[in-house]
Design a protein around this motif. Structure first.
Motif, mmCIF file in Angstrom:
data_model
loop_
_atom_site.group_PDB
_atom_site.id
_atom_site.type_symbol
_atom_site.label_atom_id
_atom_site.label_comp_id
_atom_site.label_asym_id
_atom_site.label_seq_id
_atom_site.Cartn_x
_atom_site.Cartn_y
_atom_site.Cartn_z
ATOM 1 N N ASP A 35 0.814 -1.222 0.000
ATOM 2 C CA ASP A 35 0.000 0.000 0.000
ATOM 3 C C ASP A 35 0.848 1.273 0.000
ATOM 4 O O ASP A 35 0.328 2.360 -0.258
ATOM 5 C CB ASP A 35 -0.942 0.023 1.206
ATOM 6 C CG ASP A 35 -1.985 -1.081 1.138
ATOM 7 O OD1 ASP A 35 -2.308 -1.514 0.013
ATOM 8 O OD2 ASP A 35 -2.466 -1.504 2.204
ATOM 9 N N GLU A 36 2.116 1.150 0.304
ATOM 10 C CA GLU A 36 3.015 2.305 0.354
ATOM 11 C C GLU A 36 3.997 2.322 -0.815
ATOM 12 O O GLU A 36 4.940 3.098 -0.825
ATOM 13 C CB GLU A 36 3.789 2.307 1.679
ATOM 14 C CG GLU A 36 2.894 2.384 2.903
ATOM 15 C CD GLU A 36 2.026 3.644 2.890
ATOM 16 O OE1 GLU A 36 2.525 4.731 2.565
ATOM 17 O OE2 GLU A 36 0.824 3.524 3.206
ATOM 18 N N ASP A 96 3.226 12.309 -2.384
ATOM 19 C CA ASP A 96 4.246 12.567 -1.376
ATOM 20 C C ASP A 96 5.109 11.307 -1.252
ATOM 21 O O ASP A 96 4.577 10.206 -1.082
ATOM 22 C CB ASP A 96 3.569 12.898 -0.046
ATOM 23 C CG ASP A 96 4.555 13.323 1.038
ATOM 24 O OD1 ASP A 96 5.771 13.407 0.761
ATOM 25 O OD2 ASP A 96 4.095 13.571 2.167
ATOM 26 N N VAL A 97 6.414 11.446 -1.350
ATOM 27 C CA VAL A 97 7.303 10.278 -1.240
ATOM 28 C C VAL A 97 7.653 9.954 0.213
ATOM 29 O O VAL A 97 8.191 8.879 0.487
ATOM 30 C CB VAL A 97 8.609 10.457 -2.058
ATOM 31 C CG1 VAL A 97 8.308 10.627 -3.535
ATOM 32 C CG2 VAL A 97 9.466 11.594 -1.530
ATOM 33 N N THR A 98 7.332 10.846 1.138
ATOM 34 C CA THR A 98 7.661 10.611 2.546
ATOM 35 C C THR A 98 6.976 9.345 3.049
ATOM 36 O O THR A 98 5.771 9.182 2.913
ATOM 37 C CB THR A 98 7.262 11.823 3.406
ATOM 38 O OG1 THR A 98 7.978 12.968 2.928
ATOM 39 C CG2 THR A 98 7.581 11.589 4.873
ATOM 40 N N GLY A 99 7.785 8.442 3.588
ATOM 41 C CA GLY A 99 7.277 7.187 4.123
ATOM 42 C C GLY A 99 6.960 6.129 3.075
ATOM 43 O O GLY A 99 6.567 5.018 3.423
ATOM 44 N N LYS A 100 7.155 6.441 1.801
ATOM 45 C CA LYS A 100 6.833 5.491 0.720
ATOM 46 C C LYS A 100 8.020 4.574 0.426
ATOM 47 O O LYS A 100 9.172 4.883 0.714
ATOM 48 C CB LYS A 100 6.454 6.236 -0.563
ATOM 49 C CG LYS A 100 5.268 7.141 -0.425
ATOM 50 C CD LYS A 100 4.006 6.378 -0.191
ATOM 51 C CE LYS A 100 2.814 7.326 -0.187
ATOM 52 N NZ LYS A 100 1.591 6.718 0.200
ATOM 53 N N ILE A 122 14.889 12.748 -5.605
ATOM 54 C CA ILE A 122 13.745 12.193 -4.865
ATOM 55 C C ILE A 122 13.742 12.690 -3.422
ATOM 56 O O ILE A 122 12.709 13.076 -2.882
ATOM 57 C CB ILE A 122 13.741 10.653 -4.920
ATOM 58 C CG1 ILE A 122 13.327 10.191 -6.318
ATOM 59 C CG2 ILE A 122 12.812 10.066 -3.858
ATOM 60 C CD1 ILE A 122 13.519 8.717 -6.560
ATOM 61 N N ILE A 123 14.909 12.725 -2.803
ATOM 62 C CA ILE A 123 15.000 13.154 -1.408
ATOM 63 C C ILE A 123 14.630 14.629 -1.263
ATOM 64 O O ILE A 123 14.142 15.051 -0.217
ATOM 65 C CB ILE A 123 16.388 12.804 -0.830
ATOM 66 C CG1 ILE A 123 16.458 11.277 -0.665
ATOM 67 C CG2 ILE A 123 16.649 13.524 0.484
ATOM 68 C CD1 ILE A 123 17.809 10.722 -0.349
ATOM 69 N N PRO A 128 11.716 9.072 1.794
ATOM 70 C CA PRO A 128 11.095 7.763 1.602
ATOM 71 C C PRO A 128 11.503 6.786 2.695
ATOM 72 O O PRO A 128 12.565 6.926 3.306
ATOM 73 C CB PRO A 128 11.647 7.289 0.253
ATOM 74 C CG PRO A 128 12.339 8.451 -0.360
ATOM 75 C CD PRO A 128 12.673 9.400 0.740
ATOM 76 N N ALA A 129 10.669 5.773 2.925
ATOM 77 C CA ALA A 129 11.032 4.691 3.838
ATOM 78 C C ALA A 129 12.201 3.910 3.254
ATOM 79 O O ALA A 129 13.081 3.459 3.976
ATOM 80 C CB ALA A 129 9.837 3.769 4.069
#
Length: 184
Positions: A35-36, A96-100, A122-123, A128-129
């Motif tokens: 899901d992420e 949002d790429v945070t946590g993905k 990307i950062i 991202p995770a």
């Protein structure tokens, strides 16, 4: 400088099968975070391949994986801004790429410099995770400690050769060929 084709290393069916296999490998490795999961293709051609992988993921698992595209031109460490006519394409990351769990997609992995630039880009969009790498072709000759998590095909080349990937969406045919620069 002229170039000439030396050998075809992948045809349309080879590319189709490689991208289906990569989709299965992504699902196996990331089943806990499905899901992420997001795909980000490196322009140009990596974004087209990312869309194909996302379509395969949808067919296999009946999921929709968001896809973005990133231009790394201004992140390159081997670009001379004073001597080169720079053409920058747009970056489209509509999530949002945070946590993905980001799967970075490129057509050919060579020195690793494009991928380093893509990770920096990307950062800039978030944290991202994890970032994983899928490449249709790995041709070796790394200059940085970067390796692909998912590879369609390993194609050993010399430094004077290059791999050209053609895609139906852009050139009207799916193929990967080794070319060589003529030294005339």
């Amino acid at each position: 400088m002229k170039t000439h084709k030396k050998a075809q290393v992948m045809n349309a069916e080879d590319i189709r099968r490689a991208l289906i296999r990569i989709a299965h490998e992504i699902l196996e490795r990331n089943h806990k975070h499905i899901d992420e999961l997001v795909l980000v293709g490196v322009k140009s051609r990596g974004d087209t391949i990312a869309h194909r992988i996302a379509a395969n993921l949808g067919r296999i698992e009946n999921i929709t994986v968001p896809v973005g595209a990133i231009d790394v031109t201004l992140y390159r460490d081997d670009l001379n801004l004073h001597e080169t006519q720079i053409q920058v394409n747009s970056t489209e990351i509509p999530f949002d790429v945070t946590g993905k769990w980001v799967i970075l997609v490129d057509e050919v992995l060579y020195t690793g410099r494009t991928i380093r630039a893509a990770m920096d880009a990307i950062i800039d969009f978030g944290r991202p995770a994890a970032i994983q790498l899928a490449a249709l072709i790995d041709r070796g000759h790394r200059e940085l400690p970067i390796s692909a998590d998912y590879i369609g095909k390993n194609v050993p080349t010399s430094r004077k050769e290059f791999v050209k990937v053609q895609l139906e969406e852009e050139q009207g045919v799916d193929a990967a060929v080794i070319c060589e620069n003529d030294t005339e």
